[in-house]
Design a protein around this motif. Structure first.
Motif, short mmCIF file in Angstrom:
data_model
loop_
_atom_site.label_atom_id
_atom_site.label_comp_id
_atom_site.label_asym_id
_atom_site.label_seq_id
_atom_site.Cartn_x
_atom_site.Cartn_y
_atom_site.Cartn_z
N LEU B 13 0.85 -1.19 0.00
CA LEU B 13 0.00 0.00 0.00
C LEU B 13 0.89 1.24 0.00
O LEU B 13 1.82 1.32 0.78
CB LEU B 13 -0.87 0.02 1.25
CG LEU B 13 -2.05 -0.93 1.29
CD1 LEU B 13 -2.72 -0.87 2.64
CD2 LEU B 13 -3.04 -0.56 0.20
N ASN B 14 0.56 2.16 -0.85
CA ASN B 14 1.33 3.41 -0.86
C ASN B 14 0.70 4.36 0.16
O ASN B 14 -0.34 4.98 -0.09
CB ASN B 14 1.30 4.01 -2.26
CG ASN B 14 2.23 5.20 -2.34
OD1 ASN B 14 2.78 5.62 -1.33
ND2 ASN B 14 2.40 5.73 -3.54
N LEU B 15 1.33 4.43 1.34
CA LEU B 15 0.76 5.21 2.43
C LEU B 15 1.26 6.66 2.47
O LEU B 15 0.82 7.44 3.29
CB LEU B 15 1.11 4.54 3.76
CG LEU B 15 0.54 3.13 3.97
CD1 LEU B 15 1.09 2.54 5.23
CD2 LEU B 15 -0.97 3.18 4.02
N VAL B 16 2.16 6.99 1.59
CA VAL B 16 2.78 8.32 1.66
C VAL B 16 1.74 9.44 1.49
O VAL B 16 1.72 10.41 2.24
CB VAL B 16 3.91 8.45 0.61
CG1 VAL B 16 4.51 9.84 0.65
CG2 VAL B 16 4.98 7.42 0.90
N LEU B 18 -1.42 9.35 2.07
CA LEU B 18 -2.30 9.38 3.23
C LEU B 18 -1.61 10.09 4.40
O LEU B 18 -2.23 10.90 5.11
CB LEU B 18 -2.67 7.94 3.62
CG LEU B 18 -3.65 7.78 4.77
CD1 LEU B 18 -4.96 8.46 4.49
CD2 LEU B 18 -3.88 6.30 5.04
N ILE B 19 -0.34 9.78 4.58
CA ILE B 19 0.41 10.42 5.66
C ILE B 19 0.54 11.92 5.41
O ILE B 19 0.43 12.72 6.34
CB ILE B 19 1.81 9.76 5.81
CG1 ILE B 19 1.61 8.38 6.43
CG2 ILE B 19 2.73 10.60 6.67
CD1 ILE B 19 2.87 7.62 6.66
N LEU B 22 -2.78 13.40 6.48
CA LEU B 22 -2.90 13.37 7.94
C LEU B 22 -2.02 14.42 8.59
O LEU B 22 -2.43 15.10 9.53
CB LEU B 22 -2.53 11.98 8.46
CG LEU B 22 -3.61 10.92 8.38
CD1 LEU B 22 -3.05 9.57 8.80
CD2 LEU B 22 -4.78 11.28 9.27
N THR B 23 -0.80 14.55 8.09
CA THR B 23 0.12 15.54 8.66
C THR B 23 -0.43 16.95 8.50
O THR B 23 -0.38 17.76 9.42
CB THR B 23 1.50 15.43 7.98
OG1 THR B 23 1.89 14.07 7.98
CG2 THR B 23 2.54 16.25 8.70
N LEU B 25 -3.62 17.84 8.16
CA LEU B 25 -4.76 17.99 9.05
C LEU B 25 -4.30 18.25 10.48
O LEU B 25 -4.80 19.15 11.16
CB LEU B 25 -5.60 16.70 9.02
CG LEU B 25 -6.68 16.60 7.96
CD1 LEU B 25 -7.30 15.22 7.99
CD2 LEU B 25 -7.75 17.64 8.23
N LEU B 26 -3.33 17.45 10.89
CA LEU B 26 -2.80 17.55 12.24
C LEU B 26 -2.22 18.94 12.49
O LEU B 26 -2.49 19.57 13.51
CB LEU B 26 -1.70 16.49 12.40
CG LEU B 26 -1.38 16.03 13.81
CD1 LEU B 26 -2.59 15.39 14.45
CD2 LEU B 26 -0.23 15.03 13.78
N LEU B 29 -5.03 21.62 12.69
CA LEU B 29 -5.80 21.45 13.92
C LEU B 29 -5.02 21.96 15.12
O LEU B 29 -5.55 22.63 15.99
CB LEU B 29 -6.18 19.98 14.13
CG LEU B 29 -7.45 19.53 13.44
CD1 LEU B 29 -7.63 18.03 13.59
CD2 LEU B 29 -8.66 20.23 14.04
N MET B 30 -3.73 21.63 15.16
CA MET B 30 -2.91 22.04 16.30
C MET B 30 -2.73 23.55 16.31
O MET B 30 -2.77 24.17 17.36
CB MET B 30 -1.56 21.33 16.28
CG MET B 30 -1.71 19.85 16.60
SD MET B 30 -0.17 18.97 16.56
CE MET B 30 0.35 19.13 18.24
#
Lengths: 188, 157
Positions: B13-16, B18-19, B22-23, B25-26, B29-30
């Protein structure tokens, strides 16, 4: 095999490694991103949960300030809406020197508390009626009593802000001025 | 790319991407979280009322009225004793509040080289049970110090 889709290769000089398999000169590095994803997903979840739980906002208010410059001339379709918050009732009135007293008196109301609570629904309906009769009105003057608490002022402002009809939101009296009556001191 | 025996499939799975998402968004939000924390640092001692307002929070001078003290930008300036402000007064003006607001106003004007949009606005945090007798003197003093406009802090419904 690589999690990056292709092979990330770096020359480490040969030999086996815990990071992956290798050829004679190259190492194919497979990063296990699953724990990182776990951690990030958890942080994201808790941040989003706490963000939705208590989002601070504000309601705008002002206080009357004495000014030497002449104010804008009054308009016939605009009135100043005054609400006195008494310990057991609201007293609603409107004022405009260009409007006949009869029309002004028609909107003079007293709203007693219902079951120990101020009748904000009725207040909302009356304020909307004023807005319909005087469409250019946009300011509500609240005069709280000594027993009025912060939350009650917020409730009044919520009632005055907008009216929803047929899914349409109509601004009623978005400008709020909180005034304080000056106590008359007995002459000595 | 897959390998395996007759019944096994190794699906990478190519998760890059997605990461990356997520990064991002994070991060936002922060950042948003920190911005809110600046404003409501003293809100732990204050139970704010709820409101149907949809207004987004905007930075301005924060005045917090708690049960035992009044803070301006997190600095205590006056004590509250038995629901009354215990501080030197000149007429209706509460001197330490007036002085602190004046100092902040001068500092902000120096930073922005003149009046900017929020220089006459106070973000007021008060407990929902705070009586008007406690709010009114603070509001009057703020108006005298050049802050006639307020943003009453609430919790969105």
């Amino acid at each position: 095999m690589s999690a990056f889709g292709g092979s990330a290769k770096r020359a480490f000089g040969g030999g086996s490694s815990v990071f992956g398999s290798e050829g004679s000169d190259d190492i194919s590095v497979d990063l296990n991103l699953t724990p990182l994803m776990d951690v990030m997903s958890n942080i994201l979840f808790f941040l989003m949960a706490s963000f939705g739980a208590a989002v601070i906002s504000f309601v705008a208010v002002s206080v009357p300030v004495q000014s030497d410059s002449p104010g804008a001339p009054p308009k016939a379709d605009s009135v100043m809406v005054n609400l006195r918050v008494m310990p057991d009732e609201y007293r609603l009135s409107i004022s405009n020197e260009l409007v006949e007293q009869e029309r002004l008196d028609a909107h003079r109301k007293v709203l007693p508390k219902v079951n120990g609570k101020y009748d904000n629904e009725k207040l909302k309906a009356l304020l909307y009626q004023i807005k319909l009769d005087f469409p250019a009105s946009d300011t509500l003057m609240i005069v709280p009593s000594e027993t009025t608490v912060y939350e009650e002022i917020i409730r009044i402002m919520d009632a005055a802000r907008e009216h929803t009809e047929g899914g349409k939101r109509i601004r009623v009296l978005p400008k709020v001025v909180v005034a304080d009556l000056v106590k008359a001191e007995p002459a000595e | 790319m897959s390998s395996g025996g007759a019944n096994e499939y190794d699906v990478p799975l190519n998760l890059v991407a997605l990461i990356d998402v997520l990064t991002n968004l994070l991060f936002f939000l922060m950042v948003g979280f920190v911005a809110q924390e600046v404003q409501v640092k003293n809100a732990d001692r204050i139970q704010l009322p709820t409101s149907s307002t949809k207004a987004e929070i905007e930075l301005s001078v924060a005045v917090a009225i708690t049960a035992d003290e009044i803070l301006i930008d997190h600095v205590p300036v006056a004590r509250v004793v038995n629901g009354q402000i215990d501080a030197p007064k000149e007429g209706e003006k509460i001197v330490p509040i007036y002085d602190r607001l004046n100092t902040l106003r001068a500092a902000r004007q120096a930073e922005t080289a003149g009046l900017s949009k929020d220089d006459d606005v106070v973000f007021l945090l008060a407990d929902k049970t705070a009586p008007f007798t406690l709010l009114a003197p603070v509001m009057k003093t703020a108006a005298m110090a050049g802050y006639p406009n307020f943003r009453f802090a609430v919790v969105k419904e």
